[in-house]
Motif scaffolding. Sequence first.
Motif, PDB file in Angstrom:
ATOM      1  N   ARG A  57       0.820  -1.213   0.000  1.00 57.67           N
ATOM      2  CA  ARG A  57       0.000   0.000   0.000  1.00 57.67           C
ATOM      3  C   ARG A  57       0.852   1.260   0.000  1.00 57.67           C
ATOM      4  NH1 ARG A  57      -4.927  -2.086  -1.484  1.00 57.67           N
ATOM      5  NH2 ARG A  57      -5.555  -3.781  -0.098  1.00 57.67           N
ATOM      6  N   GLY A  58       2.034   1.174  -0.575  1.00 58.00           N
ATOM      7  CA  GLY A  58       2.840   2.368  -0.747  1.00 58.00           C
ATOM      8  C   GLY A  58       3.772   2.703   0.395  1.00 58.00           C
ATOM      9  N   ILE A  59       3.840   1.857   1.429  1.00 56.88           N
ATOM     10  CA  ILE A  59       4.728   2.123   2.559  1.00 56.88           C
ATOM     11  C   ILE A  59       5.439   0.833   2.969  1.00 56.88           C
ATOM     12  CG2 ILE A  59       4.885   2.790   4.994  1.00 56.88           C
ATOM     13  CD1 ILE A  59       2.670   4.714   4.621  1.00 56.88           C
ATOM     14  N   ARG A  60       6.731   0.948   3.175  1.00 55.06           N
ATOM     15  CA  ARG A  60       7.521  -0.152   3.743  1.00 55.06           C
ATOM     16  C   ARG A  60       8.044   0.336   5.085  1.00 55.06           C
ATOM     17  NH1 ARG A  60      13.007  -2.397   2.645  1.00 55.06           N
ATOM     18  NH2 ARG A  60      12.862  -4.644   3.032  1.00 55.06           N
ATOM     19  N   SER A  61       7.763  -0.433   6.143  1.00 53.62           N
ATOM     20  CA  SER A  61       8.101   0.028   7.499  1.00 53.62           C
ATOM     21  C   SER A  61       8.705  -1.107   8.302  1.00 53.62           C
ATOM     22  CB  SER A  61       6.850   0.556   8.210  1.00 53.62           C
ATOM     23  OG  SER A  61       5.835  -0.436   8.246  1.00 53.62           O
ATOM     24  N   ARG A  91      16.410  -0.346   2.500  1.00 50.94           N
ATOM     25  CA  ARG A  91      15.747   0.945   2.657  1.00 50.94           C
ATOM     26  C   ARG A  91      14.273   0.778   2.982  1.00 50.94           C
ATOM     27  NH1 ARG A  91      18.018   5.467  -1.470  1.00 50.94           N
ATOM     28  NH2 ARG A  91      16.491   6.630  -0.230  1.00 50.94           N
ATOM     29  N   VAL A  92      13.789   1.606   3.887  1.00 47.53           N
ATOM     30  CA  VAL A  92      12.386   1.590   4.273  1.00 47.53           C
ATOM     31  C   VAL A  92      11.854   3.018   4.218  1.00 47.53           C
ATOM     32  CG1 VAL A  92      12.676  -0.436   5.755  1.00 47.53           C
ATOM     33  CG2 VAL A  92      12.852   1.865   6.747  1.00 47.53           C
ATOM     34  N   ASP A  93      10.538   3.146   4.232  1.00 51.51           N
ATOM     35  CA  ASP A  93       9.912   4.466   4.289  1.00 51.51           C
ATOM     36  C   ASP A  93       9.797   4.963   5.724  1.00 51.51           C
ATOM     37  OD1 ASP A  93       9.146   4.749   1.389  1.00 51.51           O
ATOM     38  OD2 ASP A  93       8.068   2.900   1.865  1.00 51.51           O
ATOM     39  N   VAL A  94       9.475   4.045   6.626  1.00 54.76           N
ATOM     40  CA  VAL A  94       9.221   4.409   8.022  1.00 54.76           C
ATOM     41  C   VAL A  94       9.953   3.436   8.936  1.00 54.76           C
ATOM     42  CG1 VAL A  94       7.458   4.735   9.813  1.00 54.76           C
ATOM     43  CG2 VAL A  94       6.938   5.327   7.435  1.00 54.76           C
ATOM     44  N   VAL A  95      10.630   3.974   9.946  1.00 50.67           N
ATOM     45  CA  VAL A  95      11.210   3.139  10.991  1.00 50.67           C
ATOM     46  C   VAL A  95      10.610   3.554  12.326  1.00 50.67           C
ATOM     47  CG1 VAL A  95      13.233   4.675  11.217  1.00 50.67           C
ATOM     48  CG2 VAL A  95      13.326   2.347  12.122  1.00 50.67           C
ATOM     49  N   LYS A  96      10.153   2.564  13.110  1.00 47.55           N
ATOM     50  CA  LYS A  96       9.815   2.828  14.500  1.00 47.55           C
ATOM     51  C   LYS A  96      11.127   2.758  15.248  1.00 47.55           C
ATOM     52  CE  LYS A  96       9.415   1.032  18.025  1.00 47.55           C
ATOM     53  NZ  LYS A  96      10.252   1.233  19.308  1.00 47.55           N
ATOM     54  N   ALA A 112      21.654   4.379   8.683  1.00 41.70           N
ATOM     55  CA  ALA A 112      22.046   4.880   7.366  1.00 41.70           C
ATOM     56  C   ALA A 112      21.561   3.941   6.268  1.00 41.70           C
ATOM     57  CB  ALA A 112      23.561   5.042   7.293  1.00 41.70           C
ATOM     58  N   GLU A 113      21.636   2.633   6.521  1.00 41.18           N
ATOM     59  CA  GLU A 113      21.162   1.673   5.530  1.00 41.18           C
ATOM     60  C   GLU A 113      19.647   1.704   5.406  1.00 41.18           C
ATOM     61  OE1 GLU A 113      22.754  -2.135   6.531  1.00 41.18           O
ATOM     62  OE2 GLU A 113      24.825  -1.509   6.232  1.00 41.18           O
ATOM     63  N   LEU A 114      18.940   1.920   6.517  1.00 37.14           N
ATOM     64  CA  LEU A 114      17.483   2.043   6.443  1.00 37.14           C
ATOM     65  C   LEU A 114      17.079   3.263   5.621  1.00 37.14           C
ATOM     66  CD1 LEU A 114      16.389   1.270  10.129  1.00 37.14           C
ATOM     67  CD2 LEU A 114      16.234  -0.263   8.160  1.00 37.14           C
ATOM     68  N   HIS A 115      17.797   4.363   5.821  1.00 35.55           N
ATOM     69  CA  HIS A 115      17.554   5.612   5.083  1.00 35.55           C
ATOM     70  C   HIS A 115      16.055   5.933   5.044  1.00 35.55           C
ATOM     71  CE1 HIS A 115      19.137   8.823   2.639  1.00 35.55           C
ATOM     72  NE2 HIS A 115      18.227   8.602   1.709  1.00 35.55           N
ATOM     73  N   ALA A 116      15.412   5.828   6.204  1.00 40.47           N
ATOM     74  CA  ALA A 116      13.961   6.020   6.281  1.00 40.47           C
ATOM     75  C   ALA A 116      13.589   7.477   6.050  1.00 40.47           C
ATOM     76  CB  ALA A 116      13.447   5.565   7.644  1.00 40.47           C
ATOM     77  N   GLY A 159      18.984  11.821   7.015  1.00 43.61           N
ATOM     78  CA  GLY A 159      17.850  12.349   6.272  1.00 43.61           C
ATOM     79  C   GLY A 159      16.505  11.812   6.696  1.00 43.61           C
ATOM     80  N   THR A 160      16.393  11.395   7.958  1.00 43.66           N
ATOM     81  CA  THR A 160      15.142  10.847   8.476  1.00 43.66           C
ATOM     82  C   THR A 160      14.448  11.887   9.346  1.00 43.66           C
ATOM     83  OG1 THR A 160      15.977   8.574   8.442  1.00 43.66           O
ATOM     84  CG2 THR A 160      14.115   9.028   9.890  1.00 43.66           C
ATOM     85  N   LEU A 161      13.191  12.187   9.037  1.00 36.54           N
ATOM     86  CA  LEU A 161      12.400  13.133   9.808  1.00 36.54           C
ATOM     87  C   LEU A 161      11.954  12.484  11.115  1.00 36.54           C
ATOM     88  CD1 LEU A 161      10.694  15.799  10.056  1.00 36.54           C
ATOM     89  CD2 LEU A 161       8.838  14.496   8.960  1.00 36.54           C
TER      90      LEU A 161
END
Length: 238
Positions: A128-132, A154-159, A174-178, A206-208
């Motif tokens: 659904r457009g998100i990898r977390s 790489r993921v879009d969102v990390v908890k 850095a590898e997650l680059h969420a 670069g993760t918000l």
Amino acid sequence: MRDHGADRDRFALVDVGPDPKPLQRCLSSLGIDRIDLLVLTHYDMDHIGGIAAVIGRVGTALVGIPENAQDERLHARLAEGGAEVRQAAKGDAGTLGGLRWDVLWPVRGGSEMQTGNPGSVTIEFDGRGIRSVFLGDLGEDAQDALDRVSAPGRVDVVKVAHHGSRDQSPQFYAELHATVGLISVGADNRYGHPTVSLLDLLRSVGTLAVRTDRQGLSVVAPDAAGGGALTVWTEKGG
């Protein structure tokens, strides 16, 4: 996590917090009365204390290795409420409507890092457009060990792990680059979480950072315009 299924929305919940009352309010505000997939990353009270809010409302529960009789009683309570309780480890996978989930850690049968914070059940959702990815309370050594055996890429969102403690692996993040890092953390906690070093780390890759102590309930969704962008809504703005 939420997925729009053909017949009804389906929901996954990762950990239940320390107190059932806030969780109940949260679920009610979101209109959620059924948890299709519950993940209990480990057995610290700030992760399992709110379990009463979901007993009798869970389809499948993924849990770590019980450390004592109290943990086993928790499993029994979930099962008595109708849940299928499964001890989770790397390689376990399934679907939640249109989402795929994969357990990345711990390693079944491994001789180390199987309980407590280092053994936190770590799960990835994709679709659904998100990898977390949800890291429980993994510390730096466990993050690096996970990266060696189950590198998420790489993921879009990390908890973010352990409420934003300083015990984090710069290489792993850095590898997650969420795009977004969700920090579940209590306001005015006595540990100083999230730490300056963690916030600096997220900024450097670069993760918000989105943090519940300042922003409250937070929702991340694919942007309606598409193109892989994300929309972030927070209860308290910021």
